[in-house]
Design a protein around this motif. Structure first.
Motif, PDB file in Angstrom:
ATOM      1  N   ARG A  86      95.286  37.206  17.858  1.00 18.56           N
ATOM      2  CA  ARG A  86      94.833  36.114  19.062  1.00 18.56           C
ATOM      3  C   ARG A  86      95.926  35.301  19.186  1.00 18.56           C
ATOM      4  NH1 ARG A  86      89.507  34.991  15.456  1.00 18.56           N
ATOM      5  NH2 ARG A  86      88.356  34.846  16.467  1.00 18.56           N
ATOM      6  N   GLN A 143      91.204  30.482  21.958  1.00 16.87           N
ATOM      7  CA  GLN A 143      90.503  31.840  22.390  1.00 16.87           C
ATOM      8  C   GLN A 143      89.734  31.621  20.908  1.00 16.87           C
ATOM      9  OE1 GLN A 143      91.672  35.683  22.675  1.00 16.87           O
ATOM     10  NE2 GLN A 143      90.755  36.682  21.364  1.00 16.87           N
ATOM     11  N   ASP A 144      88.441  31.992  21.301  1.00 18.66           N
ATOM     12  CA  ASP A 144      87.036  31.774  20.264  1.00 18.66           C
ATOM     13  C   ASP A 144      87.003  31.145  19.651  1.00 18.66           C
ATOM     14  OD1 ASP A 144      86.884  34.645  21.506  1.00 18.66           O
ATOM     15  OD2 ASP A 144      88.263  35.608  19.610  1.00 18.66           O
TER      16      ASP A 144
END
Length: 314
Positions: free
Chosen positions: A115, A145-146
Motif C-alpha cells: 500500500r 488506501q483501503d
C-alpha cells in the motif's frame, strides 16, 4: 481540537435538536490505561486502556518521538500488543490513521505492505530500508488506501484529523473546520520542506574533500571531471566512493547542494532569481528553475514567497 471544533461548528450550523448534538466522540487510550509522558515531559491523562474488543470507527495513532528507532522497534511486547489491537479494530471495519513515526507502527503490523504510505521526510530512507514492501511516497503529506491513512511530518496530524471529519461527518463540515482553524488542506507535498543535504556521518576523507571543493567552487560551476582531477582519482572512483559514503552519486549531491544554497538565499533576503541562479552555478535561469521545482515541488518565486523571512516593522 480539530474534532472539538468540528462539533462546535456542526452545532452552530444545525437547525434541529438532533443536528445540534455532538457528531464526533473520542477516547484517548494507552496500552496499560495509565497516563502517558510525552517527549516534552508533559503528562497526558487517558480515558482508559486499549481494548481490542471495543469497536471504534477510526483509530488515530500518535507519533512516538525516538531518535533511535531501533530502540523503539526493539520493544517487541509493546509492538506486538499494539499490532494485535490494530488488527482487531481494522478487521471490524475501523479506519486506521498514523503520522510521522506512527507509520512505523502501521508498517510493523503489516498494514502498509503493498500500500502507499508516507512518513516524516527525514525518516524516509530509514523507513524504506526497513519496510521494502511498502510503496513509500515520502514527498506526499497524506496517502490513503483501503481504510489506511498515512501522514507525513508531525503537523500532518491536522490534515489527518480533518480527513477523518470528512469521512465520518461530511466533507462540508470538514472544509468548514479546516477554514476555521487555518489548516491548509491543499498541502500535497513535503518536498519544499526537505533538507537535501542529510548528515550521513561518513568517514571517507576523499568524499569529505570533494564536498568541501564543491562548496568552494559552487559559483564557478564545479565539473565532475575537474573535481576528479583535483582529487587525483578517476570519475569512476569518485562515483563509487560517493555512493558508498552517502548513498547518492556526486552529481546528485552537487545538484542538492546548489538547491540548498539557493533555498537559503531565497529565505534570507530579497534577491533576484537571476542572482541566485548565478550564485549557485547556473547561467541558464530556465535550467535552474526546472531543477529547483523538481527538487522542492515549488518554483523559486513560490518558495521565496512562502519561506522568505520578513523584517519586523516598527
Amino acid at each position: 481540537d480539530v474534532l472539538n471544533a468540528a462539533n462546535h461548528l456542526s452545532q452552530r450550523e444545525g437547525t434541529s435538536q438532533r443536528e445540534r448534538l455532538p457528531r464526533l466522540t473520542w477516547r484517548v487510550e494507552s496500552l496499560d490505561g495509565q497516563a502517558v509522558k510525552a517527549a516534552s515531559g508533559q503528562r497526558i491523562d487517558v480515558d482508559g486502556k486499549i481494548d481490542p474488543r471495543q469497536h471504534a470507527d477510526a483509530i488515530l495513532l500518535t507519533a512516538p518521538f525516538f531518535s533511535d528507532m531501533d530502540a523503539f522497534i526493539g520493544q517487541r511486547d509493546l509492538i506486538g500488543a499494539l499490532s494485535t489491537a490494530l488488527k482487531a479494530q481494522h478487521q471490524a471495519g475501523a479506519v486506521l490513521a498514523a503520522y510521522c513515526t506512527g507509520n512505523y507502527l502501521l508498517a510493523e503490523a503489516g498494514f502498509l505492505d503493498g500500500r502507499p504510505a508516507t512518513t516524516h521526510w527525514a525518516k524516509a530512507a530509514d523507513f524504506a530500508r526497513r519496510y521494502p514492501a511498502v510503496e513509500l511516497h515520502a514527498q506526499e503529506v497524506i496517502t490513503e488506501q483501503d481504510g489506511i491513512l498515512s501522514g507525513g511530518a508531525v503537523t500532518s496530524y491536522l490534515n489527518l484529523a480533518v480527513r477523518l471529519v470528512g469521512l465520518f461527518a461530511g466533507e462540508k463540515l470538514a472544509a468548514m473546520t479546516a477554514k476555521a482553524l487555518l489548516i491548509d488542506m491543499n498541502r500535497v507535498s513535503q518536498a519544499s520542506y526537505v533538507s537535501l543535504l542529510d548528515d550521513h556521518g561518513h568517514a571517507d576523507p576523499l568524499v569529505a574533500r570533494a564536498q568541501q571543493r564543491m562548496a568552494a567552487t559552487l559559483q564557478e560551476g564545479c565539473r565532475l571531471g575537474e573535481l576528479a582531477d583535483y582529487l587525483a582519482v578517476s570519475e569512476r572512483t569518485l562515483n563509487r566512493r560517493f555512493k558508498q559514503a552517502i548513498g547518492i552519486a556526486p552529481l546528485t549531491y552537487l545538484q542538492n547542494l546548489r538547491i540548498e544554497v539557493a533555498k537559503q538565499l531565497l529565505e534570507s533576503r530579497p534577491i533576484r532569481l537571476e542572482a541566485v541562479s548565478l550564485r549557485v552555478g547556473y547561467e541558464d535561469l530556465s535550467t535552474f528553475r526546472q531543477l529547483f521545482r523538481l527538487k522542492t515541488g515549488l518554483t523559486p518565486r513560490e518558495y521565496q514567497q512562502r519561506f522568505a523571512r520578513r523584517e519586523g516593522r516598527g
